[in-house]
Motif scaffolding. Structure first.
Motif, PDB file in Angstrom:
ATOM      1  N   GLY A   1       0.785  -1.177   0.103  1.00 51.89           N
ATOM      2  CA  GLY A   1      -0.010   0.084   0.032  1.00 51.89           C
ATOM      3  C   GLY A   1       0.702   1.508   0.033  1.00 51.89           C
ATOM      4  O   GLY A   1       0.576   2.192   0.631  1.00 51.89           O
ATOM      5  N   ALA A   2       2.228   1.169  -0.786  1.00 52.22           N
ATOM      6  CA  ALA A   2       2.935   2.306  -0.649  1.00 52.22           C
ATOM      7  C   ALA A   2       2.692   3.516  -1.168  1.00 52.22           C
ATOM      8  O   ALA A   2       3.249   4.310  -0.903  1.00 52.22           O
ATOM      9  N   THR A   3       1.566   3.522  -1.904  1.00 52.68           N
ATOM     10  CA  THR A   3       1.353   4.610  -2.608  1.00 52.68           C
ATOM     11  C   THR A   3       0.119   5.374  -1.973  1.00 52.68           C
ATOM     12  O   THR A   3      -0.105   6.634  -2.208  1.00 52.68           O
ATOM     13  N   GLY A   4      -0.551   4.868  -0.833  1.00 58.09           N
ATOM     14  CA  GLY A   4      -1.593   5.582  -0.128  1.00 58.09           C
ATOM     15  C   GLY A   4      -0.894   6.425   0.720  1.00 58.09           C
ATOM     16  O   GLY A   4       0.377   6.548   1.125  1.00 58.09           O
ATOM     17  N   ASN A   5      -1.811   7.383   1.459  1.00 62.37           N
ATOM     18  CA  ASN A   5      -1.129   8.128   2.346  1.00 62.37           C
ATOM     19  C   ASN A   5      -0.536   7.619   3.816  1.00 62.37           C
ATOM     20  O   ASN A   5       0.597   8.004   4.099  1.00 62.37           O
ATOM     21  N   VAL A   6      -1.188   6.447   4.149  1.00 63.41           N
ATOM     22  CA  VAL A   6      -0.306   5.890   5.374  1.00 63.41           C
ATOM     23  C   VAL A   6       0.852   5.044   4.912  1.00 63.41           C
ATOM     24  O   VAL A   6       1.820   4.983   5.568  1.00 63.41           O
ATOM     25  N   GLY A   7       0.950   4.322   3.524  1.00 65.64           N
ATOM     26  CA  GLY A   7       2.022   3.648   3.079  1.00 65.64           C
ATOM     27  C   GLY A   7       3.117   4.744   3.021  1.00 65.64           C
ATOM     28  O   GLY A   7       4.411   4.246   3.278  1.00 65.64           O
ATOM     29  N   THR A   8       3.098   5.892   2.337  1.00 66.23           N
ATOM     30  CA  THR A   8       3.961   6.792   2.241  1.00 66.23           C
ATOM     31  C   THR A   8       4.506   7.493   3.431  1.00 66.23           C
ATOM     32  O   THR A   8       5.627   7.640   3.600  1.00 66.23           O
ATOM     33  N   GLU A   9       3.639   7.497   4.525  1.00 65.14           N
ATOM     34  CA  GLU A   9       4.028   8.098   5.835  1.00 65.14           C
ATOM     35  C   GLU A   9       4.970   6.922   6.603  1.00 65.14           C
ATOM     36  O   GLU A   9       5.876   7.146   7.024  1.00 65.14           O
ATOM     37  N   MET A  10       4.558   5.412   6.265  1.00 66.24           N
ATOM     38  CA  MET A  10       5.391   4.377   6.742  1.00 66.24           C
ATOM     39  C   MET A  10       6.817   4.485   6.074  1.00 66.24           C
ATOM     40  O   MET A  10       7.934   4.303   7.043  1.00 66.24           O
ATOM     41  N   LEU A  11       6.930   4.620   4.814  1.00 68.23           N
ATOM     42  CA  LEU A  11       8.131   5.135   4.118  1.00 68.23           C
ATOM     43  C   LEU A  11       9.151   5.920   4.756  1.00 68.23           C
ATOM     44  O   LEU A  11      10.280   5.750   5.027  1.00 68.23           O
ATOM     45  N   THR A  12       8.396   7.049   5.217  1.00 65.72           N
ATOM     46  CA  THR A  12       9.122   8.380   5.792  1.00 65.72           C
ATOM     47  C   THR A  12       9.669   7.801   7.418  1.00 65.72           C
ATOM     48  O   THR A  12      10.588   8.250   7.496  1.00 65.72           O
ATOM     49  N   ILE A  13       8.691   7.356   7.701  1.00 68.11           N
ATOM     50  CA  ILE A  13       9.187   7.045   9.215  1.00 68.11           C
ATOM     51  C   ILE A  13      10.224   6.025   9.173  1.00 68.11           C
ATOM     52  O   ILE A  13      11.030   6.005  10.083  1.00 68.11           O
ATOM     53  N   LEU A  14      10.003   4.980   8.345  1.00 65.20           N
ATOM     54  CA  LEU A  14      11.119   4.197   8.209  1.00 65.20           C
ATOM     55  C   LEU A  14      12.329   4.450   7.972  1.00 65.20           C
ATOM     56  O   LEU A  14      13.574   4.030   8.463  1.00 65.20           O
ATOM     57  N   ALA A  15      12.542   5.297   7.168  1.00 61.79           N
ATOM     58  CA  ALA A  15      13.556   6.123   6.554  1.00 61.79           C
ATOM     59  C   ALA A  15      14.319   7.053   7.676  1.00 61.79           C
ATOM     60  O   ALA A  15      15.579   6.894   7.688  1.00 61.79           O
ATOM     61  N   GLU A  16      13.412   7.646   8.542  1.00 63.07           N
ATOM     62  CA  GLU A  16      14.257   8.581   9.473  1.00 63.07           C
ATOM     63  C   GLU A  16      14.147   7.561  10.714  1.00 63.07           C
ATOM     64  O   GLU A  16      14.767   8.134  11.963  1.00 63.07           O
ATOM     65  N   SER A  17      13.733   6.298  10.887  1.00 63.21           N
ATOM     66  CA  SER A  17      14.106   5.534  12.175  1.00 63.21           C
ATOM     67  C   SER A  17      15.584   4.952  12.320  1.00 63.21           C
ATOM     68  O   SER A  17      16.503   5.053  11.383  1.00 63.21           O
ATOM     69  N   ASP A  18      15.817   4.494  13.559  1.00 62.79           N
ATOM     70  CA  ASP A  18      17.123   4.079  13.937  1.00 62.79           C
ATOM     71  C   ASP A  18      17.223   2.388  13.617  1.00 62.79           C
ATOM     72  O   ASP A  18      18.099   1.700  13.733  1.00 62.79           O
ATOM     73  N   LEU A  19      16.090   1.888  12.884  1.00 61.24           N
ATOM     74  CA  LEU A  19      16.307   0.394  12.572  1.00 61.24           C
ATOM     75  C   LEU A  19      17.380   0.069  11.679  1.00 61.24           C
ATOM     76  O   LEU A  19      17.875   1.090  10.797  1.00 61.24           O
TER      77      LEU A  19
END
Length: 142
Positions: free
Chosen positions: A9-27
């Motif tokens: 669901g990467a193109t939806g609002n939540v999916g794009t936010e998941m990508l942003t948060i994952l990119a900014e995470s320390d994981l």
């Protein structure tokens, strides 16, 4: 090496936010795949400084990922979460599809992170809706 992720669901609002948060995470993030419906195949989404091209949910090989973050709606999750889990990925679902399933832990990390251990029954972890998650975090001290 890092964990490999599929954002379904990467193109939806939540999916794009998941990508942003994952990119900014320390994981420890390794490979990330943007997964979407056939109509979004080839569409580009941002992941930090990278641009990812969306791949087709119907043909993607989920054995390549450790974790699948699902945000494609309840019907898609009901159909695909068991398939993805069977391929070996841990599914973390953001829809309402699995919230009431007794074999799927309903987890808010700040409240009951230990419940994650129950994911092994189906390979799926559910989370409550956004207002409930915020409320239980506030209520936990009480």
């Amino acid at each position: 090496m890092g964990y490999s992720f599929a954002i379904v669901g990467a193109t939806g609002n939540v999916g794009t936010e998941m990508l942003t948060i994952l990119a900014e995470s320390d994981l420890d993030v390794g490979k990330v795949y943007a997964v979407a419906s056939r109509r979004s195949v080839g569409r580009e989404v941002s992941f930090g400084d990278e641009t990812l091209k969306c791949v087709d949910l119907e043909t993607f090989d989920f054995s390549k990922v450790d974790i699948a973050l699902m945000s494609a709606g309840g019907d898609v999750s009901k159909k695909w979460s068991p398939i993805i889990a069977k391929a070996g990925a841990i599914v973390i679902d953001n829809s309402s599809a699995w919230r009431m399933d007794p074999d799927v832990p309903l987890v808010v990390p700040e409240v009951n992170a230990d419940a994650v251990a129950g994911y092994t029954k189906k390979g799926i972890i559910a989370n409550p809706n956004c207002s409930t998650a915020q409320m239980v975090v506030a209520l936990k001290p009480l």
